[in-house]
Write an enzyme that holds these catalytic residues in place. Structure first.
Site, PDB file in Angstrom:
ATOM      1  N   CYS A  34      50.214  70.680  -5.400  1.00  0.00           N
ATOM      2  CA  CYS A  34      50.118  69.236  -6.296  1.00  0.00           C
ATOM      3  C   CYS A  34      49.753  69.445  -7.481  1.00  0.00           C
ATOM      4  O   CYS A  34      49.937  68.797  -8.130  1.00  0.00           O
ATOM      5  CB  CYS A  34      49.916  68.243  -5.357  1.00  0.00           C
ATOM      6  SG  CYS A  34      50.956  66.400  -6.105  1.00  0.00           S
ATOM      7  N   ARG A  43      49.551  61.378  -6.539  1.00  0.00           N
ATOM      8  CA  ARG A  43      50.185  62.863  -6.624  1.00  0.00           C
ATOM      9  C   ARG A  43      50.746  63.311  -4.487  1.00  0.00           C
ATOM     10  O   ARG A  43      51.464  63.240  -4.142  1.00  0.00           O
ATOM     11  CB  ARG A  43      50.614  63.565  -6.909  1.00  0.00           C
ATOM     12  CG  ARG A  43      50.902  64.047  -8.879  1.00  0.00           C
ATOM     13  CD  ARG A  43      49.819  64.700  -8.834  1.00  0.00           C
ATOM     14  NE  ARG A  43      50.636  64.907 -10.368  1.00  0.00           N
ATOM     15  CZ  ARG A  43      51.682  65.570 -10.623  1.00  0.00           C
ATOM     16  NH1 ARG A  43      52.389  65.768 -10.000  1.00  0.00           N
ATOM     17  NH2 ARG A  43      52.128  65.426 -12.152  1.00  0.00           N
ATOM     18  N   TRP A  63      49.108  70.273  -1.322  1.00  0.00           N
ATOM     19  CA  TRP A  63      50.523  69.375  -0.505  1.00  0.00           C
ATOM     20  C   TRP A  63      51.053  70.943  -0.432  1.00  0.00           C
ATOM     21  O   TRP A  63      51.667  71.384  -0.456  1.00  0.00           O
ATOM     22  CB  TRP A  63      51.449  69.160  -1.714  1.00  0.00           C
ATOM     23  CG  TRP A  63      52.213  68.141  -0.395  1.00  0.00           C
ATOM     24  CD1 TRP A  63      52.383  66.570   0.428  1.00  0.00           C
ATOM     25  CD2 TRP A  63      53.827  68.411  -0.007  1.00  0.00           C
ATOM     26  NE1 TRP A  63      53.486  66.328   0.836  1.00  0.00           N
ATOM     27  CE2 TRP A  63      53.932  67.558   0.447  1.00  0.00           C
ATOM     28  CE3 TRP A  63      54.596  69.860  -1.362  1.00  0.00           C
ATOM     29  CZ2 TRP A  63      55.622  67.724   0.714  1.00  0.00           C
ATOM     30  CZ3 TRP A  63      56.151  69.586  -0.544  1.00  0.00           C
ATOM     31  CH2 TRP A  63      56.360  68.204   0.829  1.00  0.00           C
ATOM     32  N   ASN A 104      50.195  75.835  -8.569  1.00  0.00           N
ATOM     33  CA  ASN A 104      51.512  74.510  -8.237  1.00  0.00           C
ATOM     34  C   ASN A 104      52.869  75.841  -8.038  1.00  0.00           C
ATOM     35  O   ASN A 104      52.968  76.496  -9.311  1.00  0.00           O
ATOM     36  CB  ASN A 104      51.490  73.663  -8.927  1.00  0.00           C
ATOM     37  CG  ASN A 104      50.598  72.321  -9.381  1.00  0.00           C
ATOM     38  OD1 ASN A 104      49.076  73.057  -8.101  1.00  0.00           O
ATOM     39  ND2 ASN A 104      50.522  71.536  -9.831  1.00  0.00           N
ATOM     40  N   GLY A 105      53.592  75.966  -7.301  1.00  0.00           N
ATOM     41  CA  GLY A 105      55.140  76.713  -7.048  1.00  0.00           C
ATOM     42  C   GLY A 105      55.332  76.995  -5.911  1.00  0.00           C
ATOM     43  O   GLY A 105      54.283  76.783  -4.972  1.00  0.00           O
ATOM     44  N   GLU A 140      68.365  53.223   0.151  1.00  0.00           N
ATOM     45  CA  GLU A 140      67.177  53.010  -0.204  1.00  0.00           C
ATOM     46  C   GLU A 140      66.464  52.167   0.645  1.00  0.00           C
ATOM     47  O   GLU A 140      65.264  52.315   0.731  1.00  0.00           O
ATOM     48  CB  GLU A 140      67.101  52.202  -1.612  1.00  0.00           C
ATOM     49  CG  GLU A 140      65.605  52.597  -2.351  1.00  0.00           C
ATOM     50  CD  GLU A 140      65.374  53.171  -2.671  1.00  0.00           C
ATOM     51  OE1 GLU A 140      63.698  52.956  -2.937  1.00  0.00           O
ATOM     52  OE2 GLU A 140      65.640  54.771  -2.236  1.00  0.00           O
ATOM     53  N   LYS A 190      62.936  53.215   1.953  1.00  0.00           N
ATOM     54  CA  LYS A 190      61.576  52.903   2.064  1.00  0.00           C
ATOM     55  C   LYS A 190      60.978  52.864   3.499  1.00  0.00           C
ATOM     56  O   LYS A 190      59.808  53.246   3.508  1.00  0.00           O
ATOM     57  CB  LYS A 190      61.450  52.097   1.648  1.00  0.00           C
ATOM     58  CG  LYS A 190      62.129  51.948  -0.071  1.00  0.00           C
ATOM     59  CD  LYS A 190      61.069  52.423  -0.681  1.00  0.00           C
ATOM     60  CE  LYS A 190      61.012  53.048  -2.082  1.00  0.00           C
ATOM     61  NZ  LYS A 190      62.000  54.734  -1.910  1.00  0.00           N
ATOM     62  N   GLU A 208      59.903  56.107   5.229  1.00  0.00           N
ATOM     63  CA  GLU A 208      58.739  56.764   4.290  1.00  0.00           C
ATOM     64  C   GLU A 208      57.754  56.240   4.368  1.00  0.00           C
ATOM     65  O   GLU A 208      56.109  57.403   5.062  1.00  0.00           O
ATOM     66  CB  GLU A 208      58.829  56.768   2.352  1.00  0.00           C
ATOM     67  CG  GLU A 208      59.814  57.533   2.140  1.00  0.00           C
ATOM     68  CD  GLU A 208      59.995  57.206   0.532  1.00  0.00           C
ATOM     69  OE1 GLU A 208      59.749  57.750  -0.564  1.00  0.00           O
ATOM     70  OE2 GLU A 208      60.349  55.841  -0.252  1.00  0.00           O
ATOM     71  N   HIS A 231      83.195  53.707  13.724  1.00  0.00           N
ATOM     72  CA  HIS A 231      83.568  55.534  13.630  1.00  0.00           C
ATOM     73  C   HIS A 231      81.962  56.268  14.290  1.00  0.00           C
ATOM     74  O   HIS A 231      82.149  57.400  14.150  1.00  0.00           O
ATOM     75  CB  HIS A 231      83.319  55.863  12.301  1.00  0.00           C
ATOM     76  CG  HIS A 231      85.107  55.045  11.966  1.00  0.00           C
ATOM     77  ND1 HIS A 231      86.291  55.465  12.397  1.00  0.00           N
ATOM     78  CD2 HIS A 231      84.873  54.121  10.903  1.00  0.00           C
ATOM     79  CE1 HIS A 231      87.388  54.717  11.891  1.00  0.00           C
ATOM     80  NE2 HIS A 231      85.941  53.858  10.757  1.00  0.00           N
ATOM     81  N   LYS A 264      53.776  62.480  -4.672  1.00  0.00           N
ATOM     82  CA  LYS A 264      54.486  61.774  -5.094  1.00  0.00           C
ATOM     83  C   LYS A 264      55.672  62.771  -6.215  1.00  0.00           C
ATOM     84  O   LYS A 264      56.998  61.952  -6.410  1.00  0.00           O
ATOM     85  CB  LYS A 264      53.515  61.179  -6.302  1.00  0.00           C
ATOM     86  CG  LYS A 264      54.243  60.354  -7.459  1.00  0.00           C
ATOM     87  CD  LYS A 264      54.608  59.218  -6.300  1.00  0.00           C
ATOM     88  CE  LYS A 264      55.249  58.339  -7.266  1.00  0.00           C
ATOM     89  NZ  LYS A 264      56.182  56.793  -7.113  1.00  0.00           N
TER      90      LYS A 264
END
Length: 631
Positions: A2, A27, A80, A115-116, A504, A508, A511, A527, A626
């Protein structure tokens, strides 16, 4: 991913590398490490030394001090996990010792951070193993370092250029060779990398984010897709994808280093929740009228690409985003269709580029990203451009990001640095930017009067004060959080404009508390989701006084009739009162179309205080990062 930091200097660069990692800690990461071209008494002229750990940067710092690690050139990384679990062997930097048998004791001759994601790593790994390279990790990154080593013939730049021709996927890398002291080579494709030029003109730096270099230099060069950079003491060269020398502008970037101070708050997330009135005020600063020029912060790519011409030409809107930003886009869809009367589609960016879609040249493609480097959103933007959709606009918090550079128009939010992994003030300022975009498009389409625009601007300017009123509800939210802390599941309900707010809120909670939470449009209860409702399943309901209130009340009765326990965020005049199985927090005022911004805040506070009660790592939740710069 990261985080990457690299440096070439005439002084010991270990403290610089460590400081850079500390600035990137926000991050999220699960391991970290540093490698240097060693210097000091008893060190060989060409020795690489490496330290890695699966704890925090503070522990790596202590180990560097204990080992008296020093060097004039080095690289560092926070990882990460993607390929391979969080473990020492998988931590960066990775090294290559050349082809050898596992029993040989050979020194490291090449070290690299990355990174990647490399998509053809398995193919490369098999090829390199056949040539005698021994792998010690599960990572895709180790294939890069061995590949560069296999191509090295005395010139690190040439080896990296050749290696990048073999790589498929996304990457930013920084590489150091034992035989070439005071030289780093970096490259990028689909993942950000910047060059920093020191104040003395001699020190040079590489980083995945300019923030990592705050306090060291403010002279930043943003590398472009396919660039390879050769960094040496006092000089650097950049070559483009074709291998030709390229000039990239040096920009003065004031990194937001002061935002990293925690102050009186327990966690950055709490601080950032309470910074929202200021962040919204800063985002609205200087806006005296709804004019297209509000969206011209980006460089225009051709004549006629300004906001005036664009807003007059578009007939529909396509919003591309991920995560929290996606929910901001879902709110904006309601605004754009109700106020600007323009058809709007919201797509999860990671899905959009992989399906057959029907492009239209009169579409305004809107990307939303806090960092402006979100890999999936950037890829979706480029896909839309390749399909012929040239009208592009981003709502973004970082003026120097790839998203801003690649879109023709931009609205820059002014949330400031957001350290907590779970986004808060970035989300609410995105909503402000999207509401302004709605008003500008409505104006371009002749759907608003000056009086209506003035009323909307008045409401926007009152937002900071209204947010302060909502933040004053924190003690009541804490009471709810104490009850939620013992739960393992939760349901969130909303209707219309507030359904994305419920989504949202559920995001939260999951998370940072690790409570399983789902959101539904309240009319969907019967339903299927109603089967989940029991007395142990809290049901959070967003209940503004709007046209759908009576429908929502009926949905709430469905929950109570099944023994469910409701937690309602209700406007003052909704006649929803606390009773058996119903807990109510009264919102200070109804805020019309801007109500989603206000209703978001108590849901942020609920997630935060529930996480505190459960003892989780609020700012660095497990498994999350992040800035998601890999696909």
């Amino acid at each position: 991913m990261c985080g990457i930091v690299g440096a070439v200097s005439t002084r010991n660069i270990v403290p610089i590398l460590i400081q850079g990692l500390q600035r990137l800690e926000y991050r999220g990461y699960d391991s970290c490490g540093v490698a240097v071209h060693a210097a000091g008494p008893g060190r060989g002229a060409g020795e690489l030394r490496r330290l890695r750990g699966i704890s925090r940067v503070a522990d790596l710092t202590a180990e560097c001090e204990a080992e008296q690690l020093q060097g004039l050139t080095g690289i560092a990384h926070t990882r990460w996990a993607t390929h391979g679990a969080p473990a020492i062997d998988n931590a960066h930097p990775h090294v290559s010792r050349g082809p050898y048998s596992r029993d040989e004791d050979r020194p490291d001759r090449l070290t690299l951070v990355h990174n990647g994601i490399i998509e053809n790593h398995e193919e490369l790994r098999a090829e390199l193993q056949a040539r005698g390279y021994v792998f010690s990790s599960q990572t895709d990154t180790e294939t890069i370092v061995h590949l560069i080593d296999s191509l090295y013939e005395g010139d690190l730049l040439a080896a990296v250029q050749a290696a990048t021709q073999r790589l498929r996927g996304s990457y930013s890398i920084a590489v150091l060779h034992r035989d070439e002291p005071q030289r780093l080579v970096g490259a990028r494709e689909g993942s950000p990398l910047v060059l920093g030029v020191g104040a003395d003109g001699k020190e040079m730096f590489l980083a995945s984010d300019a923030m990592a270099l705050a306090g060291v230099t403010d002279q930043i060069v943003y590398l472009e897709e396919g660039d390879v950079v050769d960094v040496q003491l006092g000089k650097y060269w950049i070559t483009d994808r074709a291998g030709q020398r390229a000039q990239r502008p040096v920009r003065t970037v004031q990194a937001m280093s002061g935002a990293a101070e925690l102050g009186p708050y327990r966690h950055y997330m709490q601080k950032e929740i309470f910074e929202q009135p200021r962040a919204v005020a800063d985002t609205l600063e200087g806006i005296e009228a709804i004019v297209p020029e509000l969206f011209e912060a980006a460089q225009h790519h051709a004549p006629g690409d300004g906001a005036h011409a664009t807003f007059g030409a578009v007939r529909q809107v396509l919003i591309l985003a991920c995560g929290t930003s996606y929910y901001a886009g879902c709110v904006a869809k309601y605004w754009l269709e109700a106020i600007a009367r323009i058809p709007t589609q919201v797509e999860i960016a990671s899905e959009y580029r992989y399906r057959e879609s029907v492009p239209s040249a009169d579409t305004l493609v809107v990307t939303i990203s806090q960092s402006g480097e979100t890999a999936d959103t950037l890829a979706a933007l480029r896909h839309a451009q390749q399909l012929g959709m040239r009208h592009t606009l981003t709502v973004c918090n970082v003026a120097t990001s790839a998203m801003v550079r690649e879109c023709k128009l931009a609205f820059l939010t002014r949330a400031g640095a957001e350290i907590g992994v779970a986004s808060t003030k970035a989300f609410t300022t995105q909503l402000v930017g999207l509401f302004l975009l709605t008003l500008a498009l409505a104006q371009a389409r002749g759907l608003t009067t000056p009086e209506q625009e003035a009323a909307h601007l008045k409401a926007l300017r009152h937002l900071p004060a209204a947010l302060q009123g909502v933040l004053a509800l924190e003690p009541q939210v804490i009471t709810w959080a104490e009850q939620f802390a013992a739960k393992e599941n939760a349901l969130f309900l909303g209707r219309g404009l507030h359904y994305p707010v419920a989504q949202e809120g559920a995001l939260k909670l999951k998370e940072i508390t690790y409570i399983h939470a789902e959101a539904y449009a309240a009319g969907e209860l019967k339903h299927g989701p109603l089967a989940l409702v029991t007395s142990s399943m809290p049901v959070v309901t967003v209940a503004p006084n709007d046209a759908l209130l009576e429908k929502l009340k009926s949905n709430m009765q469905e929950v109570r009739a099944r023994g469910g326990v409701l937690y309602a965020l209700a406007d003052a005049d909704t006649r929803i009162d606390t009773g058996d199985g119903l807990h109510v927090i009264r919102m200070p005022e109804h805020y019309g179309p801007l109500s989603p911004i206000l209703h978001t805040v108590p849901l942020q506070l609920l997630a935060y205080h529930t996480a505190v009660a459960r003892g989780t790592d609020v700012d660095k939740p497990r498994n999350l990062a992040k800035s998601v710069t890999v696909e």
